[in-house]
Design a protein around this motif. Structure first.
Motif, mmCIF file in Angstrom:
data_model
loop_
_atom_site.group_PDB
_atom_site.id
_atom_site.type_symbol
_atom_site.label_atom_id
_atom_site.label_comp_id
_atom_site.label_asym_id
_atom_site.label_seq_id
_atom_site.Cartn_x
_atom_site.Cartn_y
_atom_site.Cartn_z
ATOM 1 N N ALA A 204 -4.180 -32.956 -42.893
ATOM 2 C CA ALA A 204 -4.912 -33.688 -41.688
ATOM 3 C C ALA A 204 -3.931 -35.418 -42.255
ATOM 4 O O ALA A 204 -3.746 -35.884 -42.709
ATOM 5 N N VAL A 205 -4.083 -36.830 -40.247
ATOM 6 C CA VAL A 205 -3.987 -37.758 -40.637
ATOM 7 C C VAL A 205 -5.579 -38.773 -40.939
ATOM 8 O O VAL A 205 -5.724 -38.043 -40.142
ATOM 9 N N ILE A 206 -5.128 -39.671 -41.862
ATOM 10 C CA ILE A 206 -7.051 -40.191 -42.262
ATOM 11 C C ILE A 206 -6.609 -41.456 -41.506
ATOM 12 O O ILE A 206 -6.167 -42.092 -42.263
ATOM 13 N N ALA A 207 -7.238 -42.259 -40.361
ATOM 14 C CA ALA A 207 -7.469 -43.571 -40.611
ATOM 15 C C ALA A 207 -8.592 -44.025 -41.400
ATOM 16 O O ALA A 207 -9.642 -43.419 -41.220
ATOM 17 N N SER A 208 -8.561 -44.902 -42.244
ATOM 18 C CA SER A 208 -9.410 -45.127 -43.365
ATOM 19 C C SER A 208 -9.970 -47.020 -43.139
ATOM 20 O O SER A 208 -9.455 -47.485 -42.409
ATOM 21 N N PRO A 209 -11.348 -46.907 -43.210
ATOM 22 C CA PRO A 209 -11.811 -48.158 -42.740
ATOM 23 C C PRO A 209 -11.408 -49.187 -44.071
ATOM 24 O O PRO A 209 -11.202 -49.023 -44.845
ATOM 25 N N GLY A 210 -11.516 -50.281 -43.851
ATOM 26 C CA GLY A 210 -10.650 -51.081 -44.307
ATOM 27 C C GLY A 210 -10.962 -51.565 -45.371
ATOM 28 O O GLY A 210 -10.509 -52.229 -47.228
ATOM 29 N N GLY A 211 -12.493 -51.506 -45.581
ATOM 30 C CA GLY A 211 -13.205 -51.883 -46.820
ATOM 31 C C GLY A 211 -12.862 -50.809 -48.006
ATOM 32 O O GLY A 211 -13.858 -50.991 -48.783
#
Length: 319
Positions: free
Chosen positions: A214-221
């Motif tokens: 997968a490609v995962i976009a994580s929250p900045g914090g």
């Protein structure tokens, strides 16, 4: 997603505060209180919390927190415990250096003192492997996690990358929303930062369990929560998407969110503090990629090529 996510069910200032603050401002600042105030400010910045947000979640006044952070407020132990709980750290981390707590800590600190970032990284990986209860994840390099502040390009570049690799694209924020049954902003307002952190950890664990690729976009914090960030580092090849603060703001406004900026100098200062507070954490990523002053097409092609070069040459475990 295939997995079914089930959501969990889910105080006043002293009358002498003003007088105490005035006396503190007139007296010479105590080095211990000054250092403690700087730690609180740094911990708050890492978590992307404004002073107003921290005040709301702790029940303290913004003035009281401002005095504490500037080193003129002599907070009680109960107040410090409340702040530590909200910032999800130990009281020792707020009040002082945890590595002075035992002889063994002192010896470990002495071994690590003065080492460069590469040596510290090797030490961290060696310790993680020594104490790990689970074998290394064989799919680590097949999950690409993008980290960084909002506006760095995590969602846009992540979707393009997932499409070319023919793997799922997962925005962790959407999974958190699915788990909780409400947007992250409502989780914070209804249940507080601690509840949000629990959902964030559960969401990441669920995605790792469901998607070997997968490609995962994580929250900045996410990087400011050690347990969650360590999970991400253990199960994903992480890429820090960097950008100049002005680029971050411009892109956020271009997305239609006019709240952060529109001539607000304080908002830009807050963003710079958050970025400075998290830079060391973001720096733990396997790879860095600066998207500043690049067209979308150029940024994507360069990111794709650099990833291909790194992952093609890397073993299953990145050191």
């Amino acid at each position: 997603m295939k997995q079914t996510y089930i959501a969990e069910p889910q105080p006043d200032e002293s009358a002498h505060e003003t007088a105490d603050a005035g006396r503190g401002e007139r007296s010479e600042r105590d080095p211990f209180l000054t250092a403690m105030g700087e730690r609180v400010r740094m911990l708050r910045a890492r978590r992307g919390m404004t002073r107003k947000t921290l005040a709301a979640e702790t029940g303290l006044s913004e003035r009281h927190l401002a005095n504490l952070e500037s080193g003129v407020g002599n907070a009680s132990v109960l107040v410090l415990r409340q702040i530590a709980a909200t910032l999800n750290c130990s009281l020792a981390e707020v009040a002082g250096d945890v590595t002075t707590s035992s002889a063994e800590w002192l010896l470990i600190r002495e071994l690590l003192q003065g080492r460069d970032p590469a040596a510290l990284r090797r030490a961290r990986i060696a310790l993680a492997e020594m104490f790990s209860q689970a074998p290394a994840d064989p799919h680590r390099n097949e999950r690409i996690a993008l980290i960084g502040l909002r506006g760095a390009g995590k969602s846009t570049l992540g979707r393009m990358l997932a499409q070319e690799l023919k793997v799922p694209f997962v925005e962790l924020t959407r999974v958190i929303e699915q788990l909780a049954g409400c947007p992250p902003s409502e989780i914070h307002s209804l249940y507080g930062a601690s509840a949000y952190r629990r959902y964030e950890q559960r969401a990441l664990e669920a995605v790792v369990a469901e998607h070997p690729r997968a490609v995962i976009a994580s929250p900045g914090g996410l990087v400011s929560e050690p347990a969650t960030f360590n999970t991400l580092l253990a199960h994903c090849f992480t890429v820090w998407l960097q950008a100049a603060p002005e680029e971050h703001m411009r892109r956020v406004v271009a997305q239609g969110d006019l709240r952060p900026m529109s001539g607000n100098r304080e908002a830009m200062d807050d963003l710079k503090r958050i970025l400075a507070g998290r830079s060391e954490l973001y720096g733990r990523a396997d790879m860095r990629f600066d998207t500043s002053e690049k067209t979308l097409a150029d940024a994507y092609l360069q990111l794709r090529d650099r990833l291909a070069a790194r992952l093609g040459a890397e073993p299953a475990r990145i050191d």
